[in-house]
Design a protein around this motif. Sequence first.
Motif, PDB file in Angstrom:
ATOM      1  N   GLY A 109       0.793  -1.216   0.000  1.00 18.53           N
ATOM      2  CA  GLY A 109       0.000   0.000   0.000  1.00 18.53           C
ATOM      3  C   GLY A 109       0.826   1.266   0.000  1.00 18.53           C
ATOM      4  N   ASP A 110       2.139   1.152  -0.206  1.00 18.80           N
ATOM      5  CA  ASP A 110       3.021   2.320  -0.224  1.00 18.80           C
ATOM      6  C   ASP A 110       3.128   2.886  -1.639  1.00 18.80           C
ATOM      7  N   VAL A 111       3.191   4.209  -1.723  1.00 18.48           N
ATOM      8  CA  VAL A 111       3.344   4.883  -3.007  1.00 18.48           C
ATOM      9  C   VAL A 111       4.828   4.973  -3.349  1.00 18.48           C
ATOM     10  N   TRP A 112       5.166   4.545  -4.560  1.00 21.86           N
ATOM     11  CA  TRP A 112       6.534   4.697  -5.050  1.00 21.86           C
ATOM     12  C   TRP A 112       6.648   6.048  -5.743  1.00 21.86           C
ATOM     13  N   HIS A 113       7.538   6.872  -5.240  1.00 18.07           N
ATOM     14  CA  HIS A 113       7.718   8.189  -5.850  1.00 18.07           C
ATOM     15  C   HIS A 113       8.569   8.110  -7.120  1.00 18.07           C
ATOM     16  N   ASP A 114       9.312   7.030  -7.247  1.00 21.57           N
ATOM     17  CA  ASP A 114      10.172   6.834  -8.407  1.00 21.57           C
ATOM     18  C   ASP A 114      10.310   5.328  -8.607  1.00 21.57           C
ATOM     19  N   SER A 115      10.499   4.874  -9.824  1.00 25.75           N
ATOM     20  CA  SER A 115      10.656   3.444 -10.084  1.00 25.75           C
ATOM     21  C   SER A 115      11.523   3.230 -11.313  1.00 25.75           C
ATOM     22  N   ALA A 116      12.491   2.350 -11.166  1.00 20.67           N
ATOM     23  CA  ALA A 116      13.339   1.964 -12.299  1.00 20.67           C
ATOM     24  C   ALA A 116      12.905   0.632 -12.892  1.00 20.67           C
ATOM     25  N   ALA A 117      11.726   0.127 -12.498  1.00 17.75           N
ATOM     26  CA  ALA A 117      11.313  -1.218 -12.901  1.00 17.75           C
ATOM     27  C   ALA A 117      11.229  -1.371 -14.415  1.00 17.75           C
ATOM     28  N   HIS A 118      10.669  -0.398 -15.098  1.00 20.22           N
ATOM     29  CA  HIS A 118      10.507  -0.526 -16.551  1.00 20.22           C
ATOM     30  C   HIS A 118      11.839  -0.413 -17.272  1.00 20.22           C
ATOM     31  N   GLU A 119      12.732   0.410 -16.759  1.00 26.93           N
ATOM     32  CA  GLU A 119      14.074   0.487 -17.350  1.00 26.93           C
ATOM     33  C   GLU A 119      14.820  -0.827 -17.141  1.00 26.93           C
ATOM     34  N   LEU A 131      24.597  -2.872 -14.522  1.00 26.72           N
ATOM     35  CA  LEU A 131      24.245  -1.955 -13.441  1.00 26.72           C
ATOM     36  C   LEU A 131      23.556  -0.716 -13.992  1.00 26.72           C
ATOM     37  N   LEU A 132      22.422  -0.355 -13.393  1.00 31.35           N
ATOM     38  CA  LEU A 132      21.750   0.908 -13.684  1.00 31.35           C
ATOM     39  C   LEU A 132      22.024   1.850 -12.520  1.00 31.35           C
ATOM     40  N   THR A 133      22.602   2.989 -12.816  1.00 29.93           N
ATOM     41  CA  THR A 133      23.122   3.855 -11.757  1.00 29.93           C
ATOM     42  C   THR A 133      22.488   5.238 -11.705  1.00 29.93           C
ATOM     43  N   ASP A 134      21.465   5.491 -12.506  1.00 31.73           N
ATOM     44  CA  ASP A 134      20.932   6.849 -12.593  1.00 31.73           C
ATOM     45  C   ASP A 134      19.736   7.124 -11.691  1.00 31.73           C
ATOM     46  N   SER A 135      19.217   6.110 -11.025  1.00 30.60           N
ATOM     47  CA  SER A 135      18.082   6.315 -10.118  1.00 30.60           C
ATOM     48  C   SER A 135      18.611   6.394  -8.694  1.00 30.60           C
ATOM     49  N   PRO A 136      18.530   7.545  -8.044  1.00 33.82           N
ATOM     50  CA  PRO A 136      19.212   7.725  -6.760  1.00 33.82           C
ATOM     51  C   PRO A 136      18.546   6.981  -5.612  1.00 33.82           C
ATOM     52  N   GLY A 137      19.374   6.570  -4.661  1.00 35.31           N
ATOM     53  CA  GLY A 137      18.896   5.948  -3.439  1.00 35.31           C
ATOM     54  C   GLY A 137      19.139   6.839  -2.247  1.00 35.31           C
ATOM     55  N   PRO A 138      18.814   6.360  -1.039  1.00 34.54           N
ATOM     56  CA  PRO A 138      18.938   7.179   0.164  1.00 34.54           C
ATOM     57  C   PRO A 138      20.327   7.173   0.784  1.00 34.54           C
ATOM     58  N   GLY A 139      21.236   6.385   0.216  1.00 37.23           N
ATOM     59  CA  GLY A 139      22.579   6.312   0.768  1.00 37.23           C
ATOM     60  C   GLY A 139      23.445   7.479   0.353  1.00 37.23           C
ATOM     61  N   PRO A 140      24.676   7.542   0.847  1.00 36.04           N
ATOM     62  CA  PRO A 140      25.591   8.620   0.478  1.00 36.04           C
ATOM     63  C   PRO A 140      25.745   8.751  -1.026  1.00 36.04           C
ATOM     64  N   PHE A 141      25.653   9.976  -1.522  1.00 39.69           N
ATOM     65  CA  PHE A 141      25.833  10.312  -2.931  1.00 39.69           C
ATOM     66  C   PHE A 141      24.821   9.609  -3.838  1.00 39.69           C
ATOM     67  N   GLY A 142      23.708   9.137  -3.263  1.00 38.41           N
ATOM     68  CA  GLY A 142      22.682   8.477  -4.057  1.00 38.41           C
ATOM     69  C   GLY A 142      22.828   6.978  -4.171  1.00 38.41           C
ATOM     70  N   ALA A 143      23.579   6.355  -3.282  1.00 34.16           N
ATOM     71  CA  ALA A 143      23.774   4.908  -3.318  1.00 34.16           C
ATOM     72  C   ALA A 143      22.525   4.172  -2.846  1.00 34.16           C
ATOM     73  N   LYS A 144      22.373   2.943  -3.330  1.00 31.83           N
ATOM     74  CA  LYS A 144      21.347   2.028  -2.853  1.00 31.83           C
ATOM     75  C   LYS A 144      22.018   0.791  -2.253  1.00 31.83           C
ATOM     76  N   SER A 145      21.239   0.011  -1.523  1.00 30.22           N
ATOM     77  CA  SER A 145      21.759  -1.213  -0.922  1.00 30.22           C
ATOM     78  C   SER A 145      21.780  -2.323  -1.970  1.00 30.22           C
ATOM     79  N   VAL A 146      22.847  -3.149  -1.940  1.00 30.59           N
ATOM     80  CA  VAL A 146      22.927  -4.271  -2.885  1.00 30.59           C
ATOM     81  C   VAL A 146      23.190  -5.607  -2.205  1.00 30.59           C
ATOM     82  N   GLY A 147      23.483  -5.623  -0.918  1.00 33.82           N
ATOM     83  CA  GLY A 147      23.902  -6.856  -0.257  1.00 33.82           C
ATOM     84  C   GLY A 147      22.873  -7.966  -0.295  1.00 33.82           C
ATOM     85  N   GLU A 148      21.586  -7.617  -0.318  1.00 35.36           N
ATOM     86  CA  GLU A 148      20.536  -8.625  -0.343  1.00 35.36           C
ATOM     87  C   GLU A 148      19.670  -8.510  -1.598  1.00 35.36           C
ATOM     88  N   LEU A 149      20.208  -7.855  -2.611  1.00 40.10           N
ATOM     89  CA  LEU A 149      19.420  -7.561  -3.795  1.00 40.10           C
ATOM     90  C   LEU A 149      19.328  -8.750  -4.747  1.00 40.10           C
TER      91      LEU A 149
END
Length: 735
Positions: free
Chosen positions: A414-424, A663-681
């Motif tokens: 039920g959460d709204v996604w403000h951004d999504s890279a799913a189609h890319e 790797l797709l790197t243009d969709s920013p995450g909440p980590g430093p400099f726009g990083a996302k988590s990958v350890g469990e991806l």
Amino acid sequence: MKTLERPPGVLSEPEWRVEGRDKVTGAARYAADVRVPNMLHAAFVSSPHAHARIVKVDASAARGMLGVRAVITGADVRPARYGRRLQDWPVLCWDHALFIGDRVAAVAADTPEIADAAARAIAVEYEELPAVLDPEAALAEGAPVLHLDPSPYLYLGGKRPTVPNANVQGYGLHEHGDVDAAFASAHRTFEHRFTLARTHQGYIEPHATLLWLDGDVVRVVSTNKAPYGLRQQMAACLGLPEEKIVVDAGHIGGDFGGKGHSIDEFVLYYLARATGRPVRAVMRYADELQMSATRHGGTITLRTGVDREGKFVAHSARVVFDGGAYAAGKPVATLMPGEAMVTLAGYHLPNVRVEAMTVYTNQIPAGHSRAPGQPQNVFAAESHVDLIARELGLDPLELRERNAIRGGEIDVEGDVWHDSAAHEVLATLRREARWDAARGRGHGRGIALGARPSGRGKSAIALRLDREGRVEVLTAVADQGGGQHTLFQRIVAAELGIPLDRITVRRGTTENTPRDAGIGGSRVTPVQGGAALEAARKLKAKLDEVAPGAPFAEAARRAAPLEIVAEHTSDANVNAVYAYALEVEVDRDTGHLRVLDAVLVADVGTVINPVAARGQLEGGFIFGLGQALMEELRVEDGRVTTTNLGDYKLPTIADAPPLRIVLLTDSPGPGPFGAKSVGELSNPGVGAAVANAVHDACGARVFSLPVTAEKVFSALRTERRAGPQEGWHTDAVRE
């Protein structure tokens, strides 16, 4: 889409692991390497029964043995229980044993051999009781209640949520939209049921602990990856102030979710108190596989309604996980695996009802394993989506493209996604995997789409600046192979604009570091990395205040010595999206299957540690491949029969197919400099991609993990149609 702001320079430099030299030279210290004078060794007596009343424990023979310094039983520790969130697991059982391996007595002796002999000399009289080995049986009316009075159990951090059945550990029910009306109006509705096996994390280093009393301070060397969490649990269990417990976690030889839970530290405290000497315990693998917190097995039933275009209009799920005898291994407030409710990740779902639960049984207790809850749910969900596509006569990739979530749409929670890279991600996968190319006879391709939220939580890190312009990063974060310390070094160097060799990282204990949430839940990059970035920004601001406009070296000479402590909280609802395409070859005569090729497209944001990021994705793929093809913790009548890693069958390099990572790197995450988590991806989607590829190759559908030759052969024998599977896959793409 938000534009990423990447710092120039240091993040593009070659990555050198901070702890690499110590590991390759053998200087790295692991918990089992630590020795102290007068150290004793522990051994344990465990129940041979899945469910039994403890009638009598006779330890007289053990106590009289030369070299035995202490023997304790449940009577000596009652009512102490431990757990990460719910403390329901007795330090030693005093009235009932609830699974094979439940401990009823402990010994401390001069040598491991004497301790083992003394443990064998302890006689325990049991009254065997009916065992409840299946979650559905535990939920049935009239089933034995395994925890008769849970009221004394401590629940850390608030009040334990209510449950609908005495044998339920944790429960969740989520609903949004008008589910019943949506199903009623759906063009077609599909329902499938999937079964999940228990699996072990497969770390090479077993759990190890050394504990001693230093006056009124308890000192612990442990393989636990969350030292402050362990300190809190020990304080609650033992009735001690947290500041009187010091936890030291050094290098950790593999984790994958399994090193957040500890069981030895609590009983070692009682042995150390009884003897006045340090006591050490190193688990054997037979014990690891019989009593550590494994991945949950269970069943998942999914029902989805679609409109005439194949778009999902309604979804419901019932998830029943076998939680085993105790809930102690689960840290989340719901007492379920972290993503237990996420049954169809990465899709737009306007009407949803999900019910999930973990259930008490007389089985080995379950806890967290890499991406807890997701490998089970993704296997079920992506198999379910594939089956829907084939029934509708649609290309499985096209069906995912029609339903993948976009910015502004709502997901299964039920959460709204403000951004999504799913189609890319899906478009990239179609191109990179050459999805539309013809298959050979006996060959099939399978895909899986998934999403993983970035980690959340709070942490703190300290920076210390000296007059030479060197910066020390002080953290409680242990090293379990993920490159955490290298991450901190690169973040701080990038923000301060100084060379990497000016930054050192030092790990401390709970006695001398800022409080930290520990490793887990894809948390290190956004949470602890965020604290490192915040500390670097505060240090830079202080230098600008002391020496405005001066070069870093000059400002350091004026301001140092200087210590900065920064705390960071990350609670952003941001997901990373991934998709797999796997090609397999299946022998229809035997069911034997072989993975020939794999493509992974991963939405990762800014890459801070390029080698570690790729290593996490590659390692996650192999982790998922093992659980897709061969890994299963086999249990018969409550007893684990795969008691070593040879029987358990971890994958080796010989099992690894070619893997291409995009790797797709243009969709920013909440980590430093726009990083996302990958350890469990990258591990959750492999099982479904394998099952889908097998179905594509030969028409056999396997509804449980692992997907073995025996299961494929059985499915082929019961296949009703002799020709190609109905659906999008036609003769035009076969030889």
